[in-house]
Design an enzyme around this catalytic site. Structure first.
Site, PDB file in Angstrom:
ATOM      1  N   GLU A   1      38.459  35.072  48.112  1.00  0.00           N
ATOM      2  CA  GLU A   1      37.628  35.636  47.055  1.00  0.00           C
ATOM      3  C   GLU A   1      37.088  34.478  46.216  1.00  0.00           C
ATOM      4  O   GLU A   1      37.742  33.442  46.099  1.00  0.00           O
ATOM      5  CB  GLU A   1      38.457  36.591  46.179  1.00  0.00           C
ATOM      6  CG  GLU A   1      38.924  37.803  46.958  1.00  0.00           C
ATOM      7  CD  GLU A   1      39.711  38.817  46.121  1.00  0.00           C
ATOM      8  OE1 GLU A   1      39.577  38.844  44.896  1.00  0.00           O
ATOM      9  OE2 GLU A   1      40.471  39.577  46.741  1.00  0.00           O
TER      10      GLU A   1
ATOM     11  N   ASP B   1      34.269  36.482  49.365  1.00  0.00           N
ATOM     12  CA  ASP B   1      34.072  37.780  48.723  1.00  0.00           C
ATOM     13  C   ASP B   1      33.829  37.499  47.244  1.00  0.00           C
ATOM     14  O   ASP B   1      34.743  37.097  46.521  1.00  0.00           O
ATOM     15  CB  ASP B   1      35.341  38.630  48.936  1.00  0.00           C
ATOM     16  CG  ASP B   1      35.311  39.946  48.174  1.00  0.00           C
ATOM     17  OD1 ASP B   1      34.574  40.045  47.180  1.00  0.00           O
ATOM     18  OD2 ASP B   1      36.055  40.858  48.566  1.00  0.00           O
TER      19      ASP B   1
ATOM     20  N   HIS C   1      41.675  40.721  48.843  1.00  0.00           N
ATOM     21  CA  HIS C   1      41.539  42.166  48.587  1.00  0.00           C
ATOM     22  C   HIS C   1      41.947  42.999  49.818  1.00  0.00           C
ATOM     23  O   HIS C   1      41.798  42.555  50.961  1.00  0.00           O
ATOM     24  CB  HIS C   1      40.065  42.453  48.257  1.00  0.00           C
ATOM     25  CG  HIS C   1      39.811  43.823  47.753  1.00  0.00           C
ATOM     26  ND1 HIS C   1      39.275  44.819  48.550  1.00  0.00           N
ATOM     27  CD2 HIS C   1      40.015  44.381  46.539  1.00  0.00           C
ATOM     28  CE1 HIS C   1      39.150  45.926  47.836  1.00  0.00           C
ATOM     29  NE2 HIS C   1      39.578  45.688  46.612  1.00  0.00           N
TER      30      HIS C   1
ATOM     31  N   HIS D   1      33.791  39.530  42.143  1.00  0.00           N
ATOM     32  CA  HIS D   1      34.016  39.299  40.706  1.00  0.00           C
ATOM     33  C   HIS D   1      33.363  38.007  40.202  1.00  0.00           C
ATOM     34  O   HIS D   1      33.595  37.615  39.058  1.00  0.00           O
ATOM     35  CB  HIS D   1      35.517  39.295  40.409  1.00  0.00           C
ATOM     36  CG  HIS D   1      36.154  40.594  40.755  1.00  0.00           C
ATOM     37  ND1 HIS D   1      36.162  41.675  39.903  1.00  0.00           N
ATOM     38  CD2 HIS D   1      36.761  41.017  41.902  1.00  0.00           C
ATOM     39  CE1 HIS D   1      36.764  42.698  40.493  1.00  0.00           C
ATOM     40  NE2 HIS D   1      37.136  42.324  41.712  1.00  0.00           N
TER      41      HIS D   1
ATOM     42  N   SER E   1      40.539  39.152  42.004  1.00  0.00           N
ATOM     43  CA  SER E   1      40.360  40.358  41.204  1.00  0.00           C
ATOM     44  C   SER E   1      41.506  40.664  40.263  1.00  0.00           C
ATOM     45  O   SER E   1      41.292  41.223  39.197  1.00  0.00           O
ATOM     46  CB  SER E   1      40.118  41.555  42.122  1.00  0.00           C
ATOM     47  OG  SER E   1      41.196  41.713  43.016  1.00  0.00           O
TER      48      SER E   1
ATOM     49  N   LYS F   1      29.844  46.193  40.287  1.00  0.00           N
ATOM     50  CA  LYS F   1      30.560  45.565  39.172  1.00  0.00           C
ATOM     51  C   LYS F   1      29.501  44.961  38.234  1.00  0.00           C
ATOM     52  O   LYS F   1      28.817  45.724  37.551  1.00  0.00           O
ATOM     53  CB  LYS F   1      31.581  44.569  39.712  1.00  0.00           C
ATOM     54  CG  LYS F   1      32.591  45.278  40.659  1.00  0.00           C
ATOM     55  CD  LYS F   1      33.711  44.401  41.102  1.00  0.00           C
ATOM     56  CE  LYS F   1      34.499  44.973  42.266  1.00  0.00           C
ATOM     57  NZ  LYS F   1      35.230  46.208  41.998  1.00  0.00           N
TER      58      LYS F   1
ATOM     59  N   ASN G   1      34.531  46.993  34.985  1.00  0.00           N
ATOM     60  CA  ASN G   1      33.996  45.857  35.746  1.00  0.00           C
ATOM     61  C   ASN G   1      32.496  45.660  35.497  1.00  0.00           C
ATOM     62  O   ASN G   1      31.841  44.890  36.186  1.00  0.00           O
ATOM     63  CB  ASN G   1      34.214  46.061  37.253  1.00  0.00           C
ATOM     64  CG  ASN G   1      35.680  46.008  37.617  1.00  0.00           C
ATOM     65  OD1 ASN G   1      36.467  45.333  36.969  1.00  0.00           O
ATOM     66  ND2 ASN G   1      36.061  46.733  38.663  1.00  0.00           N
TER      67      ASN G   1
HETATM   68  C1  LIG Z   1      37.579  41.471  45.596  1.00  0.00           C
HETATM   69  C2  LIG Z   1      37.015  42.808  45.925  1.00  0.00           C
HETATM   70  N1  LIG Z   1      36.416  42.988  47.116  1.00  0.00           N
HETATM   71  C3  LIG Z   1      35.902  44.167  47.470  1.00  0.00           C
HETATM   72  C4  LIG Z   1      35.953  45.250  46.618  1.00  0.00           C
HETATM   73  C5  LIG Z   1      35.393  46.554  47.065  1.00  0.00           C
HETATM   74  O1  LIG Z   1      34.120  46.729  46.528  1.00  0.00           O
HETATM   75  P1  LIG Z   1      33.534  48.197  46.328  1.00  0.00           P
HETATM   76  O2  LIG Z   1      34.130  48.706  45.056  1.00  0.00           O
HETATM   77  O3  LIG Z   1      32.061  47.995  46.264  1.00  0.00           O
HETATM   78  O4  LIG Z   1      33.977  48.977  47.519  1.00  0.00           O
HETATM   79  C6  LIG Z   1      36.559  45.093  45.357  1.00  0.00           C
HETATM   80  C7  LIG Z   1      36.644  46.165  44.367  1.00  0.00           C
HETATM   81  O5  LIG Z   1      36.793  47.198  44.281  1.00  0.00           O
HETATM   82  C8  LIG Z   1      37.117  43.858  45.015  1.00  0.00           C
HETATM   83  O6  LIG Z   1      37.747  43.692  43.851  1.00  0.00           O
END
Ligand SMILES: Cc1ncc(COP(=O)(O)O)c(C=O)c1O
Length: 380
Positions: free
Chosen positions: A174, A203, A132, A206, A178, A234, A46
């Site tokens: 999102e 969110d 997510h 990505h 993802s 990421k 990522n």
């Molecule tokens: C869409 C999304 N939100 C939140 C997260 C969580 O982020 P973090 O890895 O910083 O906990 C992720 C990934 O892992 C994600 O893909």
């Protein structure tokens, strides 16, 4: 015996081709990784902008340790909130043009913090179906009402909002999804929210760094998104996460977000390095252009029979179907020197196991040609 279920649950996962195993990665950057002494082309990172190992970020991290030490030593409300955090918060506010920012140790905890602290009997959350796990965990099982709308189906969302009896409505999506790589239309979401007196939470895990002329993510399409969450782990290539929002939500979270209040503050050295990474992201637009170029090349090189989902991001999902098919394809690609992960339920819906290819600005055209040729052969 007590806790027998630990072993039996994992054994069941194995029988279903769903068992998760960690792999020890000996070295990695956004182009290559080394496992068991063998180098692979890395299409599962990522680190979209290839900023991990960047000398300026490494230097800032070292400087940060020199200035602030290796940890924050306390939670933010005790004595953990330091100049490096304030500096990063200001940087994010200026970047995304938002009044306030709050730092978290992960995107997972930031999502949970906001949703669980907002939940009460007068609040309703409306989440995109593909949200997510951290958004789902934050919204469901709390005091508030939570409902999922069909993926990117804004007529469905509008219908749910129009008939909602709740006075406080939060729409959650999102920016870029993802596991599918497609994007939400945040401008349309904004209009629907405005009409229905709802607030919009995006969110941008990505999309941050990837979208917009300065890598500002979804605010490039809709400057009025009420709440933005982005992870630093990421495209930003450090770690932790932030929420960018208005003054009221900021003050509310400082008072009621348990993940913020009862957790040691982000390492200040990490905050210091993150601010430098954001500066690089803002000015080095070539990294985003390179991803677009490589992504286009990839889709033109794939044969017709390969089921690539439509995408405008770094994430390219090739849906295969069963867990077995996805694992076999990933293993065959590994044998060709290509590392990418088979994504299986519950991360994606049953019957949609897939290969998830992530395109990074450090890849070269020859890598993409080789990847496409190999996928064309492996997937018949
Ligand atoms: C869409 C999304 N939100 C939140 C997260 C969580 O982020 P973090 O890895 O910083 O906990 C992720 C990934 O892992 C994600 O893909």
């Amino acid at each position: 015996m007590s806790f027998d279920f630990l072993r039996t649950r994992v054994e069941q996962q194995d029988l279903l081709n769903l068992k998760r195993r960690r792999v020890l990665v000996e070295q990695q950057n956004a182009r290559h990784l080394v496992v068991d002494g063998k180098q692979y082309l890395n299409f599962s990172s990522n680190d979209y902008l290839g900023l991990n190992h960047h000398p300026e970020i490494n230097k800032a991290l070292a400087q940060g340790v020199e200035k602030f030490g290796s940890c924050s030593s306390a939670s933010s409300l005790i004595s953990g909130y330091q100049y490096a955090h304030q500096h990063l918060e200001e940087k994010v506010c200026q970047w995304l043009n938002k009044p306030k920012c709050l730092l978290f140790n992960s995107g997972f905890s930031a999502n949970q913090a906001v949703l669980s602290s907002l939940a009460n009997e007068n609040v309703a959350f409306y989440l995109d179906k593909l949200s997510h796990a951290s958004l789902i965990d934050g919204a469901f099982g709390q005091n508030g009402y939570a409902k999922r709308f069909k993926h990117n189906d804004y007529a469905h969302l509008d219908q749910l909002l129009t008939t909602s009896k709740y006075s406080n409505k939060l729409v959650v999506s999102e920016g870029v999804f993802s596991m599918d790589g497609d994007a939400a239309d945040t401008a349309i979401l904004g209009n629907i929210c405005q009409t229905n007196h709802a607030k919009l939470y995006i969110d941008d895990a990505h999309a941050i760094g990837i979208k917009g002329t300065h890598g500002e993510g979804s605010v490039a399409d809709n400057a009025d998104i009420d709440i933005i969450m982005a992870t630093c782990g990421k495209a930003i290539a450090t770690s932790g996460a932030f929420i960018a929002c208005d003054n009221d939500l900021h003050d509310y979270l400082v008072n009621f977000a348990r993940h913020y209040i009862y957790s040691t503050a982000m390492s200040p050295a990490n905050a210091w390095a993150t601010a430098v990474s954001i500066e690089l992201i803002e000015k080095e637009h070539w990294r985003r252009e390179k991803i677009n170029h490589l992504s286009q090349l990839f889709s033109t090189k794939l044969d017709q029979h390969v089921n690539l989902l439509p995408t405008s991001s770094s994430i390219h999902a090739i849906v295969l179907g069963s867990e077995q098919q996805a694992i076999e394809a990933a293993n065959k690609l590994k044998a060709q020197g290509i590392w990418l992960t088979a994504i299986r339920p519950p991360t994606v819906a049953k019957g949609t196991s897939r290969l998830r290819v992530t395109m990074c600005s450090s890849h070269k055209e020859q890598d993409i040609n080789y990847l496409a040729e190999s996928i064309n052969k492996v997937i018949q």
